[in-house]
Design an enzyme around this catalytic site. Structure first.
Site, PDB file in Angstrom:
ATOM      1  N   GLU A 246       0.889  -1.169   0.000  1.00 24.96           N
ATOM      2  CA  GLU A 246       0.000   0.000   0.000  1.00 24.96           C
ATOM      3  C   GLU A 246       0.918   1.207   0.000  1.00 24.96           C
ATOM      4  OE1 GLU A 246      -1.281   3.023   0.801  1.00 24.96           O
ATOM      5  OE2 GLU A 246      -2.518   2.624   2.564  1.00 24.96           O
ATOM      6  N   CYS A 280      -2.850   8.838   2.916  1.00 26.49           N
ATOM      7  CA  CYS A 280      -2.748   8.468   1.510  1.00 26.49           C
ATOM      8  C   CYS A 280      -4.067   8.604   0.767  1.00 26.49           C
ATOM      9  CB  CYS A 280      -2.202   7.053   1.378  1.00 26.49           C
ATOM     10  SG  CYS A 280      -3.036   5.850   2.420  1.00 26.49           S
TER      11      CYS A 280
END
Length: 474
Positions: A246, A280
């Site tokens: 990720e 993010c």
């Protein structure tokens, strides 16, 4: 103050070089912690490998009970964990306590239940005289690398599914924000069998590399930057390890003329700047249709200017500092480069704040163009750009014209348009008329250079398993 590693069920001091851990709200050193030595990294992995022989064969019920115990301990010690997270990360204490800790507890409880629902999809006779079965078995030893923006939450996202599936884990939190993971180790010591969960401390080069490259590690899970992901993929390639990545994002927020502007403003004010924008999935790249662009710039500018930056211990603080001096300098550089472009309008903010700590003013930059670095690159700070667009096809092309593919949102009253865009946006998640909402039951993960693999949900649990075919002749 937590400072010891957890190796094979024992809390031990690191034998490597000492590293300072800072309070980003003041810039002062909280304490120094000794890194794990190469021998300690090896000992942690080998302890996990030994423990896997038994842990991997435990029943889902047994694993679930221990995960529930860990969830209860975190909940019972919520104030302690929140204070450590706030002090080490600069998060407002009320955000850590009221938003993050309950979500962390829920992740462990969800995977405790999910562990008992995992099964193969096929069982039957596909060849005469033979019965086939599909098993989902644990991978083995998992090396997990957690980031500095949500240290305990990301540790939970990695530990819960891996342990629930029957894997043993060696986790390395960021050397910038290790305190909550080390505190978790103190409690985990008395919950899990020795070697099932090991917690190390140290930098990537000194601890991360020997950990992820260890011959006994079969899977590496990372939440971090694209650069770190590239390095780990290359570093682990010779041993053909499974990787779970990720790697950040640059979320487009697509606002059409018919959108509820007040809802958009509230959404971006909250979810573009939560955790000082160090997220993010932050709502950081706004595309506003030309009919409402000017009005949205004005409304959002006033809203962003009203955000309160201050001490993490102040109940009214909405934004704390950035994580480190180095990151403050990166964010400052990105904004200065944007300001140097003649077409960028600094609606509000645009500079670091005077005084102690690593604070940057909440910033809104209007007039950004698609090719600008501020639109194309992740800033990871309290900085939101705005770009005007003409129509649906143009904004779809612009939204997808990026290396990232983690999260996006569409704001419109037109249900058909929402479905069209959602089907064509190249992102792991698309929200409609909201942003940033995550639940344990639904997967989180990216496309393109934002990575692959899912956190949370049953899909996340499956990522920590191997599919095996068993055929019995009879």
């Amino acid at each position: 103050m937590p400072h010891q590693l957890l190796i094979n069920g024992e809390l031990v001091s690191g034998e490597g070089e000492k590293q300072p851990v800072y309070n980003p709200a003041t810039g002062e050193v909280i304490l120094e912690i000794a890194e794990a030595s190469p021998a300690q990294v090896d000992a942690a992995v080998r302890a996990a490998d030994r423990a896997f022989a038994e842990w991997g064969q435990t029943t889902p019920k047994a694993r679930a009970e221990l995960l529930l115990t860990l969830a209860d301990v975190i909940e019972e010690n919520a104030q302690t964990f929140a204070e450590l997270e706030s002090q080490n990360c600069g998060k407002p204490l009320h955000c850590a306590l009221n938003d993050e800790i309950p979500a962390i507890v829920d992740v462990f409880r969800f995977f405790a239940g999910a562990a008992r629902c995992l099964n193969g999809l096929a069982a039957g006779e596909y060849l005469e005289g033979h019965t086939s079965m599909i098993r989902r078995d644990p991978v083995g030893v998992v090396a997990s690398i957690a980031p500095w923006n949500y240290p305990l939450m990301m540790a939970a996202w990695k530990l819960a599914p891996a342990l629930a599936a029957g894997n043993c884990v060696v986790i390395k939190p960021s050397e910038i924000t290790p305190l909550t993971a080390l505190k978790l180790a103190e409690f985990a010591k008395d919950i899990f069998p020795p070697g099932v969960l090991n917690v190390l401390f140290g930098r990537g080069k000194t601890v991360g590399d020997p950990l992820t490259g260890h011959e006994k590690v079969r899977m590496v899970s990372l939440t971090g930057s694209i650069a770190t992901g590239e390095h780990i993929i290359q570093h682990t390639a010779p041993s053909i390890k499974r990787t779970h990545m990720e790697l950040g994002g640059k979320a487009p927020v697509i606002v059409f003329d018919d959108a509820d502007l007040d809802a958009v403003v509230e959404g971006v004010r909250t979810f573009g700047f939560y955790n000082a924008g160090q997220d993010c999935t932050a709502a950081c790249r706004i595309y506003a249709q030309k009919g409402i662009y000017d009005a949205l710039v004005e409304k959002l500018g006033a809203a962003v200017a009203s955000l309160k930056t201050g001490s993490p211990n102040d109940e009214s603080t909405e934004l704390g500092p950035l994580s480190s001096q180095a990151h403050l300098e990166r964010v400052t550089k990105a904004v200065e480069e944007a300001k140097a472009l003649g077409h960028i309008n600094v609606v509000t903010g645009g500079q670091k704040l005077d005084g102690a700590g690593y604070y940057f003013a909440p910033t809104l930059l209007a007039g950004a163009k698609q090719e600008d670095a501020i639109v194309q690159r992740e800033v990871f700070g309290p900085v939101v750009s705005m770009t005007v667009f003409d129509d649906e096809e143009q904004v779809l092309a612009w939204a997808n014209d990026t290396q990232y593919g983690l999260a996006s949102s569409v704001w419109t009253k037109d249900v058909g348009r929402a479905h069209r865009l959602s089907a064509r946006l190249q992102y792991g998640c698309t929200w409609v008329n909201t942003h940033f909402m995550l639940v344990s039951e639904m997967p989180h993960g990216g496309q393109k250079r934002s990575g692959y693999g899912k956190d949370m949900s049953l899909y996340g649990l499956e990522d920590y398993t191997v599919i095996r075919h068993i055929m019995v002749k009879h």
